[in-house]
Design a protein around this motif. Sequence first.
Motif, PDB file in Angstrom:
ATOM      1  N   ARG A 327       0.872  -1.446   0.128  1.00  0.00           N
ATOM      2  CA  ARG A 327       0.001  -0.397  -0.206  1.00  0.00           C
ATOM      3  C   ARG A 327       0.650   1.731  -0.358  1.00  0.00           C
ATOM      4  O   ARG A 327       0.515   1.725  -0.611  1.00  0.00           O
ATOM      5  CB  ARG A 327      -0.397   0.439   0.942  1.00  0.00           C
ATOM      6  CG  ARG A 327      -1.685  -1.237   1.228  1.00  0.00           C
ATOM      7  CD  ARG A 327      -2.838  -1.480   2.846  1.00  0.00           C
ATOM      8  NE  ARG A 327      -3.646  -2.019   3.029  1.00  0.00           N
ATOM      9  CZ  ARG A 327      -3.910  -2.363   3.804  1.00  0.00           C
ATOM     10  NH1 ARG A 327      -4.099  -1.779   5.134  1.00  0.00           N
ATOM     11  NH2 ARG A 327      -5.045  -3.479   4.675  1.00  0.00           N
ATOM     12  N   HIS A 328       2.134   1.377   0.634  1.00  0.00           N
ATOM     13  CA  HIS A 328       3.009   2.262   0.737  1.00  0.00           C
ATOM     14  C   HIS A 328       4.266   1.456   0.296  1.00  0.00           C
ATOM     15  O   HIS A 328       5.143   1.908   1.289  1.00  0.00           O
ATOM     16  CB  HIS A 328       2.656   3.160   1.873  1.00  0.00           C
ATOM     17  CG  HIS A 328       1.064   2.987   2.839  1.00  0.00           C
ATOM     18  ND1 HIS A 328       0.168   4.240   2.845  1.00  0.00           N
ATOM     19  CD2 HIS A 328       0.581   2.333   3.497  1.00  0.00           C
ATOM     20  CE1 HIS A 328      -0.860   3.540   3.068  1.00  0.00           C
ATOM     21  NE2 HIS A 328      -0.726   2.946   3.474  1.00  0.00           N
ATOM     22  N   PRO A 329       4.092   1.957  -0.866  1.00  0.00           N
ATOM     23  CA  PRO A 329       5.760   1.105  -1.541  1.00  0.00           C
ATOM     24  C   PRO A 329       7.054   2.303  -0.572  1.00  0.00           C
ATOM     25  O   PRO A 329       8.171   1.650  -0.409  1.00  0.00           O
ATOM     26  CB  PRO A 329       5.394   0.865  -2.971  1.00  0.00           C
ATOM     27  CG  PRO A 329       4.969   1.905  -3.390  1.00  0.00           C
ATOM     28  CD  PRO A 329       3.451   1.712  -2.273  1.00  0.00           C
ATOM     29  N   LYS A 330       7.032   3.366  -0.476  1.00  0.00           N
ATOM     30  CA  LYS A 330       7.641   4.391   0.149  1.00  0.00           C
ATOM     31  C   LYS A 330       7.749   4.868   1.434  1.00  0.00           C
ATOM     32  O   LYS A 330       8.972   5.953   1.962  1.00  0.00           O
ATOM     33  CB  LYS A 330       8.346   5.737  -1.504  1.00  0.00           C
ATOM     34  CG  LYS A 330       7.800   5.515  -2.732  1.00  0.00           C
ATOM     35  CD  LYS A 330       7.850   6.532  -3.139  1.00  0.00           C
ATOM     36  CE  LYS A 330       7.995   6.165  -4.806  1.00  0.00           C
ATOM     37  NZ  LYS A 330       8.145   7.179  -5.690  1.00  0.00           N
ATOM     38  N   TYR A 334       7.957   2.194   7.279  1.00  0.00           N
ATOM     39  CA  TYR A 334       7.751   0.149   7.023  1.00  0.00           C
ATOM     40  C   TYR A 334       8.779  -0.829   6.526  1.00  0.00           C
ATOM     41  O   TYR A 334       9.331  -1.816   7.280  1.00  0.00           O
ATOM     42  CB  TYR A 334       6.836   0.144   6.102  1.00  0.00           C
ATOM     43  CG  TYR A 334       4.940   0.837   6.936  1.00  0.00           C
ATOM     44  CD1 TYR A 334       4.375   0.031   7.630  1.00  0.00           C
ATOM     45  CD2 TYR A 334       4.109   1.621   6.153  1.00  0.00           C
ATOM     46  CE1 TYR A 334       3.782   0.777   8.775  1.00  0.00           C
ATOM     47  CE2 TYR A 334       3.254   1.892   6.989  1.00  0.00           C
ATOM     48  CZ  TYR A 334       2.519   1.458   7.713  1.00  0.00           C
ATOM     49  OH  TYR A 334       1.856   1.854   8.598  1.00  0.00           O
ATOM     50  N   ARG A 335       9.625   0.700   5.305  1.00  0.00           N
ATOM     51  CA  ARG A 335      10.635  -0.215   5.018  1.00  0.00           C
ATOM     52  C   ARG A 335      11.976  -0.757   6.105  1.00  0.00           C
ATOM     53  O   ARG A 335      12.549  -1.734   6.326  1.00  0.00           O
ATOM     54  CB  ARG A 335      11.235   0.613   4.333  1.00  0.00           C
ATOM     55  CG  ARG A 335      10.394   0.758   2.805  1.00  0.00           C
ATOM     56  CD  ARG A 335      11.220   2.028   1.954  1.00  0.00           C
ATOM     57  NE  ARG A 335      12.388   1.538   1.246  1.00  0.00           N
ATOM     58  CZ  ARG A 335      12.965   2.742   0.883  1.00  0.00           C
ATOM     59  NH1 ARG A 335      11.887   3.571   0.447  1.00  0.00           N
ATOM     60  NH2 ARG A 335      13.681   2.200  -0.482  1.00  0.00           N
TER      61      ARG A 335
END
Length: 345
Positions: A327-330, A334-335
């Motif tokens: 949902r929020h690749p950038k 979360y990274r």
Amino acid sequence: MKVTTIIRSTLTLLLAVAVAVPVFAATGGQKLKVGYAPGGGSVLTFLAKDQKLFEKEGVEVELVQFASSADGLNALNSGKIDVGISFGTAGPLTFITKGADFSIIGGQLSGGHPVIALPSKAGKIKSIRDFKGKTVATPRIYTADIVWRGALKRAGIDPNKDVNIIELKNPSAVLEAVKAGKVDVGIGASSILLKAKESGVSIVGWSNDFFPQHPCCRIVVKGKAVKENPETYRAFLRAILQAEKIKWEKPALAVDVNKRYLGIDENMAREYTLEPHQQAHADPNRKGVNQMWHEMKSIDYVQSDLDVNRYINVELYRDALKELLRRHPKDKYYREAKKRFDKQN
């Protein structure tokens, strides 16, 4: 009225009721009773509920408070609740050795358990070796107890011979024993941090001193429930992960939530929520749980040859984090959580 007409009317009514039933009841397993002990180990769940993150992920959560970890774990084992969020690590592992169908799927808190003493005795405890010859109150089956005993053994101190250990039912009893002067020092838990500071008891150390950032407050569920409805628990973890991000980005909000959910004043809520020795992460930390398990065996706390990895489910958290990254690749938070997961599991 003809019988066929009655049947047709009844079927129509049943269909209308079925359509009106919320998704929670219709799908089954989407309503979770979540047990907790009052303390710093529940803030992520409080945040997730307060910010309606559970609702966003399609899970209905009812909070149920327990006075001790043992009471909460007994309730989980008997099916009275569906999830335990702040009952430590040692407790769930002990129940597992006795046949409980528990599965550790995530975390709430790492570290953060205070070692307490009266101010007049505080100066006598500066290192693990200073416990030798002391009378120490400790709450049996609590994570801090295991962490402390393991540190004693590594320091060459025999817990059974070199220390006079008074085992008590819960951390509150430990605090009372310290206040009454019945012991030299107490091994506490995050749940008594506020009461300890309010009563003027000194914090002479932390569980982190014995086992840096040790896992505590694991998210524990029934293994059978996970197998029957894994998506419910993935959704639960997605909400908890989002709450973790909110706590990091908006600490003032986390303070306010703890203030309201724990019924404490602003200053105590701030001190409690932002205590640097307490780290709130949803990661299951398989490696940390394994280390805790080996500590328990090394001090003869448990005698078991079971493979503890069978009772740690990291896939649900992995999938929950993967979905949030989709949902929020950038998203940087979360990274970073993905890096932590890879390192700890």
